[in-house]
Design an enzyme around this catalytic site. Structure first.
Site, PDB file in Angstrom:
ATOM      1  N   LYS A  72       0.872  -1.184   0.000  1.00 55.73           N
ATOM      2  CA  LYS A  72       0.000   0.000   0.000  1.00 55.73           C
ATOM      3  C   LYS A  72       0.899   1.220   0.000  1.00 55.73           C
ATOM      4  O   LYS A  72       2.059   1.128   0.410  1.00 55.73           O
ATOM      5  CB  LYS A  72      -0.873   0.016   1.272  1.00 55.73           C
ATOM      6  CG  LYS A  72      -2.164   0.758   1.103  1.00 55.73           C
ATOM      7  CD  LYS A  72      -3.167  -0.086   0.365  1.00 55.73           C
ATOM      8  CE  LYS A  72      -4.512   0.541   0.245  1.00 55.73           C
ATOM      9  NZ  LYS A  72      -5.502  -0.410  -0.265  1.00 55.73           N
ATOM     10  N   GLY A  97     -23.777   3.259   2.121  1.00 59.18           N
ATOM     11  CA  GLY A  97     -22.808   3.799   1.154  1.00 59.18           C
ATOM     12  C   GLY A  97     -23.352   3.652  -0.246  1.00 59.18           C
ATOM     13  O   GLY A  97     -23.839   2.575  -0.625  1.00 59.18           O
ATOM     14  N   GLY A 101     -21.048   0.713  -3.207  1.00 58.36           N
ATOM     15  CA  GLY A 101     -22.439   0.566  -2.756  1.00 58.36           C
ATOM     16  C   GLY A 101     -23.436   0.708  -3.894  1.00 58.36           C
ATOM     17  O   GLY A 101     -24.396  -0.074  -4.000  1.00 58.36           O
TER      18      GLY A 101
END
Ligand code: NAD
Length: 424
Positions: free
Chosen positions: A115, A227, A232
């Site tokens: 990351k 969301g 979502g």
């Protein structure tokens, strides 16, 4: 606690991954990890902090701080997103890199985990400043990324436009086309078909396997989704297209509920026009808290972390929780759900569809062979269904939660690769 059970001395205590240690503590009783195995897993292999200059539109130069953490790459090149966020810390990046390592292992794709990110509020930059920042960050880490080293992707506040700049800057430095250095690119620059909704679809594919295990028919279930962003909204759309009844959705401004089911395409249109799902005709406005404890059978957190916690877990009525967001459930809520026999499909499995299609993108780039959408979706389905069944079987065998089973499977695979390499 692992640390009590295993006296460990690290040269670099600062670099210990606290999330990793706490997750491994929970696994300890199942896996009986040796001291060598724990030492190998509780710290990232490589962790970079970079400071780099960016020229602002005013003509002044400002220094920025960026990170890249390659947690483990025993199973393949490291893979993980780039986040632009003003509150980003090295601890966050390390935790997220650890989760990426587990996610790639649980769906059995040949990647390790990483990351990265920059401490910045991108909303305060002009488009040109954002581009110069992205390019300067890539110059700072360019020696450490690459198709066979570490492959970035989008994360919070980074998108396909930023991935295109990353690609361009890296190719300028290397002097050759290298599309496989980054995923989540625009299709015109080597992105994969199906990538933009792959996280949501992957989650729905595992959800359908869960329904089969519990002998629940789709006509019987009410679904609530927190969301209404990329994940979502796509989840709501796909579920609606597949004939499921989505009764509640929400965004940062609030939620809506309609017991008879929401017309999702109409909600999408309403959101496009008004900026929110709130006040949708024929529905009742509710708060995000009310959505989480609404009378639904399936609850899909697809927004922020730690939404299901000790305050609301006891009131959750769903029989299945599908974690499309990263880390939406706290440990306390996890324990409550276990006691209530709620099936929780953990994030590292539920939202892995995105990284699976990133793997397809990387593979298409390396082979210069681009697939039709049908092929992408067919291969995604195979991986998600197999992964769900692997985790579910282990969960039955060990009589543990799906989360513990997923972590266990991932950790075993990583350690096995380390053993084969002669590192254990
Ligand atoms: P997004 O920014 O597109 O959407 C986030 C949504 O959450 C928006 O609708 C926003 O209004 C809503 N939101 C913000 N605050 C809220 C609140 N307090 N209550 C309810 N809703 C709120 O982000 P996304 O890409 O859809 O990601 C959502 C989650 O899924 C994140 O946890 C992300 O890390 C995770 N995830 C995303 C992907 C991906 O491919 N995009 C992959 C894996 C995991």
């Amino acid at each position: 606690m692992i640390i009590r059970n295993h006296e460990r001395i690290h040269a670099d205590e600062e670099n210990l991954c606290k999330k990793c240690i706490s997750e491994l503590e929970d696994l300890y009783s199942y896996l009986e990890l040796s001291r060598e195995e724990l030492d190998l897993l509780d710290m990232p292999r490589r962790s970079f902090t970079v400071h780099f200059p960016v020229q602002l539109d005013s003509g002044k130069t400002k220094m920025f701080l960026g990170y890249r953490v390659q947690y483990n790459d025993a199973r393949g090149p490291a893979k993980g997103g780039i986040r632009f966020h003003p509150e980003l810390t090295l601890d966050d990046v390390r935790d997220l890199a650890f989760l990426m390592t587990l996610k790639c292992a649980v769906v059995n794709i040949p990647f390790g985990g990483s990351k990265g990110g920059v401490v910045v509020n991108p909303k305060e930059l002009s488009r040109h400043e954002l581009e110069r920042l992205t390019r300067s960050y890539i110059r700072a880490i360019s020696d450490y990324i690459g198709p066979y080293k570490d492959i970035p992707a989008p994360d919070v506040y980074t998108d396909e436009k930023i991935m295109a700049w990353i690609l361009d800057e890296y190719e300028r430095i290397k002097g050759e086309h290298t599309p496989a250095v980054v995923t989540g690119k625009p299709i015109e620059l080597g992105g994969s078909k199906g990538r933009n909704y792959s996280t949501s679809l992957g989650g729905i594919l595992v959800l359908e396997e869960a329904l089969k295990k519990r002998s629940i028919r789709k006509q019987e279930v009410n679904i609530a989704i927190q969301g209404f962003g990329n994940v979502g909204e796509n989840a709501a759309r796909i579920l609606h297209e597949r004939g499921y009844k989505v009764i509640a959705v929400s965004d940062s401004k609030g939620g809506i509920i309609a017991e008879g089911g929401l017309d999702i395409p109409a909600v999408m249109k309403h959101k496009e026009q008004s900026g929110s799902v709130v006040d949708f005709a024929g529905s009742k406005n509710i708060t995000n808290d009310e959505l989480l404890t609404s009378d639904c059978d399936i609850l899909i957190p697809a927004a922020l972390s730690e939404q299901l916690n000790e305050k609301n877990a006891a009131d959750v009525k769903a029989k299945i929780v599908l974690e499309l967001a990263n880390a939406p459930t706290t440990i306390e809520a996890d324990n409550v759900f276990s006691d209530k026999k709620i099936m929780l499909i953990p994030d590292i499995l539920a939202n892995a569809g995105g990284v699976v299609v990133s793997y397809f993108e990387w593979s298409q780039n390396l082979n210069n062979d681009y697939w039709e959408e049908d092929k992408v979706l067919e291969k995604l389905e195979k991986i998600m269904v197999t992964s769900f069944n692997d985790v579910h079987a282990l969960c039955q065998e060990e009589n543990c939660s799906m989360r513990t089973a997923a972590y266990q499977l991932a950790v075993k695979r990583i350690l096995y690769a380390e053993r084969l390499r002669g590192n254990l």
